[in-house]
Design a protein around this motif. Structure first.
Motif, short mmCIF file in Angstrom:
data_model
loop_
_atom_site.label_atom_id
_atom_site.label_comp_id
_atom_site.label_asym_id
_atom_site.label_seq_id
_atom_site.Cartn_x
_atom_site.Cartn_y
_atom_site.Cartn_z
N VAL A 145 0.86 -1.18 0.00
CA VAL A 145 0.00 0.00 0.00
C VAL A 145 0.90 1.23 0.00
O VAL A 145 1.77 1.38 0.87
N TRP A 146 0.65 2.11 -0.97
CA TRP A 146 1.51 3.30 -1.12
C TRP A 146 0.66 4.48 -1.52
O TRP A 146 -0.19 4.38 -2.42
N SER A 147 0.85 5.62 -0.86
CA SER A 147 0.11 6.84 -1.16
C SER A 147 1.08 7.91 -1.65
O SER A 147 2.14 8.11 -1.03
N ALA A 148 0.69 8.56 -2.74
CA ALA A 148 1.52 9.62 -3.33
C ALA A 148 0.64 10.83 -3.59
O ALA A 148 -0.31 10.76 -4.38
N GLY A 149 0.94 11.94 -2.92
CA GLY A 149 0.17 13.17 -3.11
C GLY A 149 0.84 14.11 -4.08
O GLY A 149 2.06 14.08 -4.27
N ASP A 150 0.02 14.95 -4.71
CA ASP A 150 0.58 15.88 -5.69
C ASP A 150 -0.46 16.93 -6.05
O ASP A 150 -1.64 16.80 -5.71
N LEU A 151 0.01 17.97 -6.74
CA LEU A 151 -0.86 18.99 -7.31
C LEU A 151 -1.15 18.60 -8.75
O LEU A 151 -0.24 18.49 -9.58
N MET A 152 -2.43 18.39 -9.08
CA MET A 152 -2.83 17.94 -10.41
C MET A 152 -3.51 19.09 -11.15
O MET A 152 -4.61 19.51 -10.77
N GLU A 153 -2.84 19.60 -12.18
CA GLU A 153 -3.39 20.66 -13.01
C GLU A 153 -3.64 20.08 -14.40
O GLU A 153 -2.71 19.71 -15.11
N THR A 154 -4.90 19.98 -14.78
CA THR A 154 -5.28 19.31 -16.02
C THR A 154 -6.05 20.26 -16.93
O THR A 154 -6.57 21.30 -16.50
N ASN A 155 -6.13 19.87 -18.20
CA ASN A 155 -6.97 20.59 -19.15
C ASN A 155 -8.43 20.27 -18.88
O ASN A 155 -8.78 19.13 -18.53
N CYS A 156 -9.26 21.26 -19.05
CA CYS A 156 -10.67 21.08 -18.75
C CYS A 156 -11.49 21.99 -19.67
O CYS A 156 -11.20 23.19 -19.77
N LYS A 157 -12.47 21.43 -20.33
CA LYS A 157 -13.33 22.21 -21.21
C LYS A 157 -14.41 22.87 -20.37
O LYS A 157 -15.30 22.21 -19.83
N ILE A 158 -14.34 24.19 -20.25
CA ILE A 158 -15.25 24.96 -19.41
C ILE A 158 -16.38 25.51 -20.26
O ILE A 158 -16.16 26.12 -21.30
N ASN A 159 -17.61 25.28 -19.81
CA ASN A 159 -18.80 25.80 -20.49
C ASN A 159 -19.53 26.72 -19.51
O ASN A 159 -20.12 26.26 -18.53
N ILE A 160 -19.48 28.03 -19.79
CA ILE A 160 -20.07 29.02 -18.89
C ILE A 160 -21.34 29.62 -19.48
O ILE A 160 -21.73 30.73 -19.11
N ARG A 161 -21.99 28.92 -20.39
CA ARG A 161 -23.18 29.47 -21.02
C ARG A 161 -24.25 29.79 -19.99
O ARG A 161 -24.95 30.80 -20.08
N TYR A 162 -24.40 28.92 -18.97
CA TYR A 162 -25.45 29.11 -17.97
C TYR A 162 -24.90 29.67 -16.66
O TYR A 162 -25.46 29.43 -15.60
N TYR A 163 -23.78 30.37 -16.73
CA TYR A 163 -23.22 31.02 -15.55
C TYR A 163 -24.26 31.97 -14.93
O TYR A 163 -24.94 32.71 -15.65
N PRO A 164 -24.47 31.95 -13.59
CA PRO A 164 -23.71 31.26 -12.54
C PRO A 164 -24.32 29.92 -12.12
O PRO A 164 -24.02 29.43 -11.04
N PHE A 165 -25.21 29.36 -12.93
CA PHE A 165 -25.84 28.08 -12.60
C PHE A 165 -25.21 26.95 -13.42
O PHE A 165 -25.89 25.97 -13.73
N ASP A 166 -23.95 27.10 -13.76
CA ASP A 166 -23.30 26.11 -14.61
C ASP A 166 -22.79 24.93 -13.80
O ASP A 166 -22.47 25.05 -12.60
N ILE A 167 -22.74 23.79 -14.45
CA ILE A 167 -22.19 22.56 -13.89
C ILE A 167 -21.06 22.12 -14.81
O ILE A 167 -21.28 21.90 -16.00
N GLN A 168 -19.86 22.00 -14.26
CA GLN A 168 -18.69 21.69 -15.06
C GLN A 168 -18.24 20.25 -14.82
O GLN A 168 -18.45 19.70 -13.74
N THR A 169 -17.65 19.67 -15.85
CA THR A 169 -17.14 18.31 -15.78
C THR A 169 -15.71 18.30 -16.29
O THR A 169 -15.44 18.71 -17.42
N CYS A 170 -14.78 17.85 -15.45
CA CYS A 170 -13.37 17.78 -15.81
C CYS A 170 -12.84 16.37 -15.53
O CYS A 170 -13.36 15.66 -14.67
N ASP A 171 -11.79 16.01 -16.26
CA ASP A 171 -11.22 14.67 -16.17
C ASP A 171 -9.79 14.72 -15.66
O ASP A 171 -9.04 15.66 -15.95
N ILE A 172 -9.43 13.68 -14.92
CA ILE A 172 -8.06 13.43 -14.49
C ILE A 172 -7.70 12.05 -15.00
O ILE A 172 -8.21 11.05 -14.50
N SER A 173 -6.82 11.98 -15.99
CA SER A 173 -6.44 10.71 -16.62
C SER A 173 -5.07 10.29 -16.12
O SER A 173 -4.12 11.07 -16.15
N ILE A 174 -4.99 9.04 -15.67
CA ILE A 174 -3.77 8.50 -15.05
C ILE A 174 -3.44 7.17 -15.72
O ILE A 174 -4.33 6.36 -15.98
#
Length: 429
Positions: A145-174
């Protein structure tokens, strides 16, 4: 006074101390012996499971601690968290009874084989997990068992059409770096779903965290999908509510008489309020054009509506101050006929003799009277019987009539606008 060894051992206060000390030394010696035996012939560069010629199963779990930043312009997401990896190394097994019941051991990851896990959709550059890692917990059956922490900065397609009631979905691929699926079989059998970030966030709520495994060109990878919703209370109170209030104030300009001298200044003041408010709001709205926020469109429509009301005010004031010598067009008179207020006819008694004589007048006189009646003031209120004639309309009356027509047009547009905004708020809340 110095005590002999026999006196120290026979003393009940010191006997328990020496017994505990001896047990600690024995346990320490067993840990050192276990550590030495496990790593004596261990080769770090050799992947576990090679002897059986099968792939090594590595299960991973992602824990998101905090959302650090979401940049809508650069379309990036930065989160802090750690990966917990589980695998089995058959070379690191031991019998618990031979080492005084010691069932687990902490070993530095630099001395063992550990999975090389990389973030494959970074916003800037690739990096391996493990810069901030704990020691590997090794169990007697070879489980790791091994734990590795880090800062993950990923690309994310932001859709702000319904701002401020927007719901965003981003991925972290490993994915495991440099290993085919036949060598390292990575899976995400351990995943966690959060209702909120453990450390909290003032702008976003993490709604859901899901995972899926996929294979691309012989490599096994895992994709973690983060679905988060923006907290809209700040924008609702500080942006949307003032817009509705300014829209109501904007319609109050029609209640000011055109000849008061304050109507144009009032409408211009409201228009400037919209412009100043827009400059303040633009600092909070995400500045992107793909797609454009509906809130930006909303503010622009409000400014256009306020500008139209200002132009209408200038036009009405100009009409009301026209010279009486300028004739009134027929289409204006017809429009006033269609928009006039009809008074209910009064009850009549027996027809007077004068009226009977009036009906026997010459046709020429009747046609002349009819042409006079066509120029009656149709926007003025009739206070007498239905056959009472009105005065010739003035430019002030024409301005009042046109102003009333424009009031209902702008009122309909403003109410429709308010209904759409409120309905939009209730739908997405």
């Amino acid at each position: 006074m110095v005590l002999s060894v026999d006196e120290l051992i026979s003393n009940p206060n010191t006997a328990s101390f020496w017994m505990k000390h001896a047990m600690a030394l024995r346990l320490l010696n067993s840990v050192e012996r276990l550590y030495s035996d496990l790593l004596r012939n261990y080769i770090k560069g050799v992947r576990p499971g090679v002897e059986s010629n099968c792939s090594l199963n590595v299960n991973i779990s992602l824990t998101v601690c905090a959302l650090l930043n979401i940049n809508s312009v650069e379309k990036t997401m930065a989160v802090s968290g750690f990966l917990t990896m589980f695998w089995r190394d058959e070379r690191l097994k031991w019998n618990v009874t031979e080492y005084d019941g010691h069932s687990s051991l902490l070993i530095d990851p630099s001395l063992l084989w550990t999975p090389r896990i990389v973030l494959i959709n970074p916003a800037k550059q690739f990096h391996m997990f493990g810069s901030y890692s704990t020691e590997v917990r090794v169990y007697f059956d070879g489980s790791m068992v091994w734990s590795a922490g880090d800062l993950m900065e990923t690309n994310c397609k932001i859709n702000i059409r319904y701002y401020p009631f927007d719901i965003q979905t981003c991925d972290i691929s490993i994915a495991p770096w440099g290993y085919f699926e036949s060598e390292v079989n990575q899976s995400t059998s351990f995943s966690t779903q959060f209702k909120d970030f453990p450390l909290g966030n003032d702008e976003w709520d993490l709604v859901k965290l899901t995972n899926v495994d996929w294979v691309s060109e012989g490599y096994k990878a895992s994709n973690f999908t983060l679905r988060y919703k923006r907290k809209y209370q700040f924008v609702l109170i500080n942006i949307l509510s003032p817009i509705i209030v300014l829209n109501i104030i904007n319609m109050a300009v029609f209640e000011i008489p055109p000849n008061s001298g304050e109507r144009i200044s009032f409408s211009v003041t409201v228009l400037l309020s919209y412009v100043v408010f827009l400059t303040i709001v633009m600092d909070n709205i995400p500045q992107t054009s793909s797609p454009v926020s509906l809130l930006s469109v909303l503010l622009m429509i409000q400014i256009i509506l306020s500008a139209c009301i200002t132009m209408e005010t200038v036009f009405i004031v100009k009409v009301s101050h026209r010279s009486p010598s300028i004739p009134i067009s027929n289409w204006v008179v017809n429009l006033m006929h269609k928009t006039r207020k009809i008074q209910p006819e009064q009850e009549t008694s027996a027809e007077p003799v004068e009226n009977v004589l009036e009906r026997v007048k010459l046709p020429e006189q009747k046609s002349r009277n009819a042409s006079i009646e066509s120029n009656d003031n149709v926007c003025s209120l009739n206070t007498g019987p239905s056959f009472t004639r009105s005065k010739k309309p003035t430019w002030e009356e024409v301005a009042a009539c046109l102003d009333r027509i424009m009031f209902f047009i702008f009122l309909f547009v403003a109410l429709l606008f308010e209904v759409l905004v409120i309905a939009f708020i209730f739908i997405y809340i």
